[in-house]
Design a protein around this motif. Sequence first.
Motif, mmCIF file in Angstrom:
data_model
loop_
_atom_site.group_PDB
_atom_site.id
_atom_site.type_symbol
_atom_site.label_atom_id
_atom_site.label_comp_id
_atom_site.label_asym_id
_atom_site.label_seq_id
_atom_site.Cartn_x
_atom_site.Cartn_y
_atom_site.Cartn_z
ATOM 1 N N PHE A 276 0.819 -1.202 0.000
ATOM 2 C CA PHE A 276 0.000 0.000 0.000
ATOM 3 C C PHE A 276 0.855 1.255 0.000
ATOM 4 O O PHE A 276 0.664 2.169 -0.803
ATOM 5 C CB PHE A 276 -0.914 0.009 1.219
ATOM 6 N N PHE A 277 1.797 1.272 0.904
ATOM 7 C CA PHE A 277 2.558 2.509 1.039
ATOM 8 C C PHE A 277 3.357 2.805 -0.225
ATOM 9 O O PHE A 277 3.407 3.940 -0.695
ATOM 10 C CB PHE A 277 3.477 2.425 2.256
ATOM 11 N N PHE B 290 1.058 4.012 -2.853
ATOM 12 C CA PHE B 290 0.628 5.366 -2.534
ATOM 13 C C PHE B 290 1.692 6.378 -2.955
ATOM 14 O O PHE B 290 1.392 7.384 -3.595
ATOM 15 C CB PHE B 290 0.369 5.471 -1.027
ATOM 16 N N LEU B 291 2.938 6.087 -2.613
ATOM 17 C CA LEU B 291 4.005 7.020 -2.981
ATOM 18 C C LEU B 291 4.127 7.133 -4.498
ATOM 19 O O LEU B 291 4.347 8.220 -5.042
ATOM 20 C CB LEU B 291 5.331 6.554 -2.384
ATOM 21 N N LEU C 278 1.745 6.673 -6.769
ATOM 22 C CA LEU C 278 0.645 7.480 -7.300
ATOM 23 C C LEU C 278 0.873 8.953 -6.995
ATOM 24 O O LEU C 278 0.588 9.830 -7.804
ATOM 25 C CB LEU C 278 -0.683 7.021 -6.704
ATOM 26 N N LYS C 279 1.400 9.192 -5.815
ATOM 27 C CA LYS C 279 1.651 10.580 -5.433
ATOM 28 C C LYS C 279 2.700 11.206 -6.358
ATOM 29 O O LYS C 279 2.554 12.354 -6.793
ATOM 30 C CB LYS C 279 2.137 10.631 -3.981
ATOM 31 N N ALA D 163 1.078 11.897 -9.503
ATOM 32 C CA ALA D 163 0.148 13.011 -9.338
ATOM 33 C C ALA D 163 0.868 14.350 -9.305
ATOM 34 O O ALA D 163 0.303 15.373 -9.664
ATOM 35 C CB ALA D 163 -0.662 12.830 -8.049
ATOM 36 N N ASN D 164 2.111 14.335 -8.894
ATOM 37 C CA ASN D 164 2.864 15.581 -8.863
ATOM 38 C C ASN D 164 2.877 16.261 -10.217
ATOM 39 O O ASN D 164 2.925 17.477 -10.312
ATOM 40 C CB ASN D 164 4.310 15.305 -8.454
ATOM 41 N N ALA E 123 0.544 15.411 -12.588
ATOM 42 C CA ALA E 123 -0.774 15.339 -13.209
ATOM 43 C C ALA E 123 -1.436 16.694 -13.282
ATOM 44 O O ALA E 123 -2.305 16.926 -14.121
ATOM 45 C CB ALA E 123 -1.655 14.356 -12.435
ATOM 46 N N GLY E 124 -1.027 17.591 -12.410
ATOM 47 C CA GLY E 124 -1.623 18.913 -12.448
ATOM 48 C C GLY E 124 -1.232 19.686 -13.691
ATOM 49 O O GLY E 124 -1.990 20.514 -14.179
ATOM 50 N N THR E 125 -0.065 19.387 -14.214
ATOM 51 C CA THR E 125 0.403 20.164 -15.347
ATOM 52 C C THR E 125 0.397 19.369 -16.649
ATOM 53 O O THR E 125 0.356 19.954 -17.710
ATOM 54 C CB THR E 125 1.826 20.669 -15.074
ATOM 55 N N LEU F 150 -2.304 8.339 -14.236
ATOM 56 C CA LEU F 150 -2.748 8.185 -12.857
ATOM 57 C C LEU F 150 -4.056 7.399 -12.808
ATOM 58 O O LEU F 150 -4.210 6.437 -12.044
ATOM 59 C CB LEU F 150 -2.939 9.570 -12.246
ATOM 60 N N LEU F 151 -4.977 7.805 -13.674
ATOM 61 C CA LEU F 151 -6.261 7.111 -13.685
ATOM 62 C C LEU F 151 -6.106 5.681 -14.185
ATOM 63 O O LEU F 151 -6.739 4.754 -13.665
ATOM 64 C CB LEU F 151 -7.266 7.892 -14.528
ATOM 65 N N CYS G 232 -4.993 3.638 -11.448
ATOM 66 C CA CYS G 232 -6.101 3.300 -10.547
ATOM 67 C C CYS G 232 -6.892 2.122 -11.106
ATOM 68 O O CYS G 232 -7.219 1.170 -10.397
ATOM 69 C CB CYS G 232 -7.030 4.486 -10.368
ATOM 70 N N PRO H 120 9.814 21.082 -5.438
ATOM 71 C CA PRO H 120 9.194 21.109 -4.111
ATOM 72 C C PRO H 120 9.663 19.941 -3.250
ATOM 73 O O PRO H 120 9.875 20.103 -2.048
ATOM 74 C CB PRO H 120 7.698 21.022 -4.421
#
Lengths: 653, 504, 101, 499, 168
Positions: D383-384, D387-388, D390-391, D394-395, D397-399, D407-408, D411, D494
Amino acid sequence: MDAHAAQHAVAASSAFSSRPEDLAWFILLLPLIAAAGIAFGVRRSPFLSSTLSISATVTAFILSVALFLAFGLGGYASSPSPFSWIHVGSLNVDLGLAVDRLSVLMLVIVTGVSALVQIYSTAYLHGDPGLSRYFGSISLFTFSMLGIVLADNLVMMFVFWELVGVSSYLLIGFWFEKPSAADAAKKAFLTNRLGDFGFLLGILVVWSATGSVSFTEIGNALGGNPTALGGLASIAGLLIFCGAMGKSAQFPLHVWLPDAMEGPTPVSALIHAATMVAAGVYMLCRSYVLFQAPGAWPAHLWFLGDITALDIIAIIGGFTALLAALIAFQQDDIKRILAYSTLSQLGYMVMAVGCGGPDAAMYHLTTHAGFKALLFLGAGAVIHACHHEQDIWKMGGLWHRLPVTFRTFAIGTAALAGVPILTSGFYSKDAILVAALDGGHPVLFGLGVLVAAFTPFYMLRLVIVAFFGKPRTDAARHAHEAPMAMTWPLIALAIPSIAVAWFGLGDFLSAHFNPHFHAHEGGGLFGPFNHAPLAAVFGTGSLIFGVTAAFGIYWGATTDPLPERLGLLSRAMRNRFYFDEVYEAIFVPMHDMVGRLAAAVDRWVVSGLGIRGAHGSVELAGRALRLLQTGNLQTYTFLFAAGVAVVVFVATK
Amino acid sequence: MSLSQLLLTPFAGALLVLLVPGNYRVVHRFIALVTTAITALGAVSVFAAFQPGIAGMQFEEQAAWVPAAGFGFHLGVDGVNIGLVLMASLVAFAATCVSWDIEKQPKLFYILLLVMTGGALGAFLSLDLFFLYFFNELALVPTFIMMGVWGRGENRNYATFQITLYLTLGALIGLSGLALLYSQSGANTLDWVTLKAWLAEKPLSGHSQNLILPLLLVGFGTLVGLFPFHSWAAPGYAAAPSATAMMHAGVLKKVGLYVLLRVALPFCPAAMNHWATPLAVLAMGNVLYCGWVALRQRDLFLLLGNSSLAHMGFCFLGLAAANVIGVTGVVLIMVAHGLLAALSFGLAGHLTKVTGTSDIDKLGGLLKTLPFVGGALVMAFLAGCGVPGFANFPGELTVLFGAWKSFPIFVILAAWGGLLIGGVYMLRAIRDLLHGPLRDGSIQGGDAGPWRRVPFLVLLAALLYFGINPGSLSDRIAPSAERIALVKSISAPATVAATAHAAH
Amino acid sequence: MIPGLHHYLIVSGLLFSLGLFGVLARRSLLVIYMSLELMLNAANLALVAFSRFNNNLNGQVMVFFIITVAAAEVAVGLALIVALYRKRQSAHVEDLTRLKY
Amino acid sequence: MNYSLLSLEILVTLLGVTVLLADLWIPASARKLLGYAAATGAGVLLTYAIGSGAPADGTAFGGMFVVDALSNYFKGFFLLAALVVLLLTVDLSDTIKGYAEYCALILFATVGMLFAASANDFVLMFVALELITVTFFVLVSYDRTRSGSLEAGVKYLIMGALASAFMVFGIALIFGSAGTTNFYEIAAHQAELGKSPVFLIGLALTLVGLGFKVAAVPFQMWAPDVYQGAPPLTTAFLATGSKAAGFALLMRVAFSAVPEITAHWSRLILVIGVLTLLYGSLCAIPQRSVKRLMGYSSIANAGYLLLGMAAVSLSGSTAVLTYLGGYIFTVLAGFAVIAVISSRAGSDDVSVFAGLGQRSPILATGLTVSVVSLAGIPPMAGFFGKFLLLKAVANHAGTERFFLVALLAACVGVVISLYYYFNVIRSMFWPKSVPDLTPIAVGGATRLALVLSIVGVFYIGILPNSLVTGARQAAAGLAPQSAVAGHAAAASAPAAAHH
Amino acid sequence: MPELQDILFYAFAGLTLLCGFLCVANPLSRNPVTSAMFLVLTIISMAGLYVLLHAFFLAAVQVLVYAGAVMVLFLFVIMLLDLREEERRKLNGAAVGIGAIAVGTIAGILTRALWHAQPLAKVAAAEGATRSLGRILFTQYLLPFEVLSILLLVAMVGVILLSRKELK
């Protein structure tokens, strides 16, 4: 603790101080305590249950009378400080009691009738295995009804409004193994719900316009700014009226009431004559301030023009009164006749409110509560005596076998018919006719007169057929007078059917709605003839007409002659103008059809196509994709090479 | 009892059960019962000690966990979750009581049930969103195995997989939203309190919000059964053993809403404004559509499942309204519905066990033979159609009040769905199941004995308490709701013209 | 035309492709294995050419390694193929499809 | 030259040789001792490697061999995998013909992996990889009385040789265009080299070879067949050690040698990752053979790891490393059970696992924990890591739309994988037919290995901090990441700031 | 006027490619022995190219190890297994065609890029002298060399394991 909470604490401690209006808390809570006591304590003993319930209600009645005297003589209105029920943002609902002329009068009626009905029930339902449940429900009902009466804001009223619906559901469905009773209970609840739906929306409209749900604050807001409701003023009024339509069984939501007769007869007396159905009228009077605001419609309803919400209410009331009376003409079931009579009288009251006479409506409500409860209990005694026979054509000649019942029933009939001078019914009915006349509704006045003629007709039909002539069945032949516990309440109820009028109840109520009201000079028993002779004369005339017609047609009849004379109309009356059939054919199937459609969509489209489709296609993709894995090295090498070609091509591009 | 002790109790219980050898069945049962009872009492004490009128977190506990990745262990309660914690622990206790009769592999069952309880509590107690998700997912495997091994019905296998996969997909999509939140906020943390402070200074850009919110809505909406992502629910609950259905429908389902309340509203306000109307439309899908579907169900569990979905519609409506009244109403419903769902599924499970079927058409008149269970079921059904006195009523009422200004039409529809459609199918169920003459349906057992009544009485008492005195909840909720609501409070009275216009 | 680096490289590339073609087209495990050797040799040629033209002997050392590795691979591989043949009486890829899908 | 840097490699080699030689003197009846000895040795070296004995950072052989946080991170896991697999061999020693050789080969493969972890030069990388590959040729076909094992061996042989051929040609081109094979030197010139098509082709071909090792689409075809055919313990080692070695090299090449080009190729890696995870997940659905299922699962997991690499950021690399750490424990736990059951039942069909919950609670626990962890459910290690990952995706995925889609897709992939993983649980706990319920005795060594793996899975799942810290240091050690151009630099900023 | 070694380049290159082609795709024979023989020829002609590239030591190794040892091993196995032509099944035309396309693509990409390959050094001067090769091998490349020794050990063990008739 913040200031708000502190204030509540103070309010709580002061709620039980020595002010007379604080008695109202005891009155409200006594039946609840009885209900809880029955549910959690003495459920196993019918005797203890009934005793607990009755003593609680009787105590409440005594306290109510005390309160009534305190207020009736003192004549001021006041509310105890509120408990907080829910406070969120601008939604503030407090549990406060409105103690004023209106409510104390209702307290007396509700607790009084409830106490009598319960005493009556101990005999009527003697030996029924569900007796404890019955008394628990009836206590709960009494509590809910008292809650409606005492609620000082719309939300609390709605809460008890719903609770009345529930407890009446439990009572109508008391004999739940009987399919008809179970169906009737369901129908009553759902029809009421339809009205509640409008009521709730009305509360929302009022709240969003005035920012409050408290009657006092709404009154203040509207007093300060009569147009606060703006274009929704009339809509709000009508929505609130929807609630009344449900509870008070106004057309078109009247269909539940006759069916509700499936409940035990005392229940009919209590809830379907004296209290629950009166709640609608009471609520209209309680929120009358809303209807006094100048009417207005939203822009796209311009064509409604000057018609006010009150006009519509009056028309609906009048129509209900007429319709129900006509249906009552051709009913054979003793309780159904009374039920339609109740409908008709409720229509009368609603019409009065619509005509601008809430005091008249309340007046009639009060008197009607007495004599209609009496009539129902009397009917119960008859049914009891005839071994649960309810068809009046299977009775006959009961007058000398059931002397007490007959006499009290006759008094009730007279009151309902509005025999002048002697009965309370005359005065209250007259007040309504006066209100119609004064309110400038000549047509409605005419309608009222017509109904006033119909009422004695169908009531006398009942009395003549059931009590006179020869017994038509063995059951009627061997009927015996009911035990003391049943006759005693009949007598107790007969007294107010006559005597209420002797007190200045009309003026008492008028003073509530109009602070500047002054009693007419020269009141007394002949007051109506003095002040508004037109109404009184028409009322009396119509009574005579109805009585004459009834005697002419039914005296000595063994079967109903009307069907032959009226033909199709009679059939329509008998079949309640087919309202139930129409509803059965439209409303229920409509929802069911949508439900069927939704269920099918859910099954085949959402779950089927969507979920099973997704599942299937994924599985299929898996099964197809793995065929790539032929096990043959050459396939693998080829795919490998092709992959290399693609990757290298993309990478160097 | 501190929050961490509260959270650890079920896990400790699970460990204890694990250590007791398999043939001491009574001991397993006893440990599970005592554990959940302690949890429930602890939750009650926390609830009682909670100071109403304070918006911030109380009883906070914090510990570093994975500083390298920016996650910390952070427990705390405010108005939004205190009621949920109480509800979860009560339901867990009731679920354990109801499972008294488990015969097959009781040890495994109790371990799973306790883990599920711990997961649910952890999800509500955790203020670090990572842990929230962590604990929510923790309950997934127990749900799966419990449904598979102890479930009922022909369709069990399919339903089990459906619920598991569906919910995981939802959770993952929601997780994507959280991950995006993490990266887009720049706060490098998923600690709610820190994020809240951070985003108050530097709100997310509109672009980010519009990216994150749909993921959250679809993802966590699925966990709640937001139309049209609802089809897992009814068959799933029909296939689940009573305790699982109670825990899931009652408690775990609320986690999705809880996240939406915690994250979507305060962190994506602009996007929430933008998506409010679509969300309200979907909420109508729940209230009306699922209500209609429930109308046609002839299986008790499918009926209850669909009705439970319909109730969730009110929550979404309140969420769309996004003002303090609406939000408070949502939390009220969450608590109330949790208790109610547990009650109804528990009773329905008992009934099914006694009669051997959940087909309404084969049953009837049961109130006569099962006065307690039948009576309690009547109360549950009535509570389900929004009768005052039960906690659902103030919740639904509050939501309607909250949403009225923004969505009058939807409020009308929702009231129709709640009062009428809900009334119709609930009363029909009473009519067909409990009223009327007794059907031939074979009744092997009897009514619930005195001890079997405990779980139902506990749930009923809680429902009634919060129904009669919703202030005890709302006074705790409202200040915290104020912090996450978009519209702080409706200034009253608003201009009538606006209302009239909105009513068009 | 004086042969430069690219000439050698082209030869190497073509040889590599020929080897690949052999791997793809032939069915006998042994021939496939020979084709693989051809591919390795193509790499060797490229290395030697680079080594020469870049004036850097490291490439030749690598060739030395590659030849060694190839020899080891061939030894194991042939032993494996023989073992398989003993078991299945075939050294054709089409007969090697018991593990699939 | 600092030979202490090579202490682990030398010691493991010596251990292998010792086992090989000791077999000559040890009687057949005491063969188990060899397994115990090998396992003990691996255990001692493991504690040595993760304890104070870890060699300090440094380079040897002219920068060809490097010891840094990354190499140490991986070496621990290689030794761990070897330890668990060796422990598992003990109870199965009767069924393994040539037991000492088997243990020795495991150790030699481990040596290859250790070298791979430290390789900082294409030549050493190639040689180390060949050592692993050739050893696995033998290990895969070890059960030569079973034709499945031989078939798997031949398939691995041909495909492996093909991949090697591509890689060798790629290395040749890299050498030719760069003039060197050292990662650091290449990193210094990557700006010019990035413009040279010959270099790019060479790099791509080299990555193809590594893609083969980690079973990335479209170089994954061998994996299911080989996983299914090979002896279960070999499969376990293949799925853990060999795969991790592939990733170790992939990361070193991608982030240490050519980070800028990798950033440029991030979309390509992303697409490959998505295809890989979807392929693995989809194909696994209808599987009945659990080993084959694990093969597809291994492909799918490679896909997730590639997503983390495609992020080209510190957080992405940290996620990949964390995930791998948890993955190794997870897979070992699973294969421990599969090995016991399949050697007992002579089949690895999912139906032979029916009723395992009652037959042997510890085996059922092991397989459940493994499968649940693979599915990425807390509180397991999987899981962990997931999670990392996907994260990290996702970093971006915003751009970047690509990353959002990935990402999807990830999932969806997880959900699909849940389907077949949970099917295994299902067949254990509520099988379709009533299973044989005779209890299964589990040997002490197997029990130890199982407990070790299960505890590891839970430990990483619940208290991942030490692992994440290690992974982060290792990822940060891939120095030039901060200089990555384009969006990757912005994205990692970041994370770096946080660090 | 091209010099001799240029002509030799073309000759060896042509021979290498031709023999390579005949090894993998001999239109006349699909006998493994033929393939093996042409592979030997390819290797030998490559040795010629090595010589042209001044890699004399490698040229010798190529002939000795490859043509000598490895190919003999191949032939030995072919004879041992008594492998004949792949006569049983016809070639799948489609597969060959698609394979050719894939290979063609790769070949195209490779030749296009390699055509523009530039040497890094101005003067091609590296001499494959054994001494200098040895020095590099045992200094700079000592580590891979040692690893290779383990590889050979593994190969040895592996071959024994795989070919031993009965294992204990």
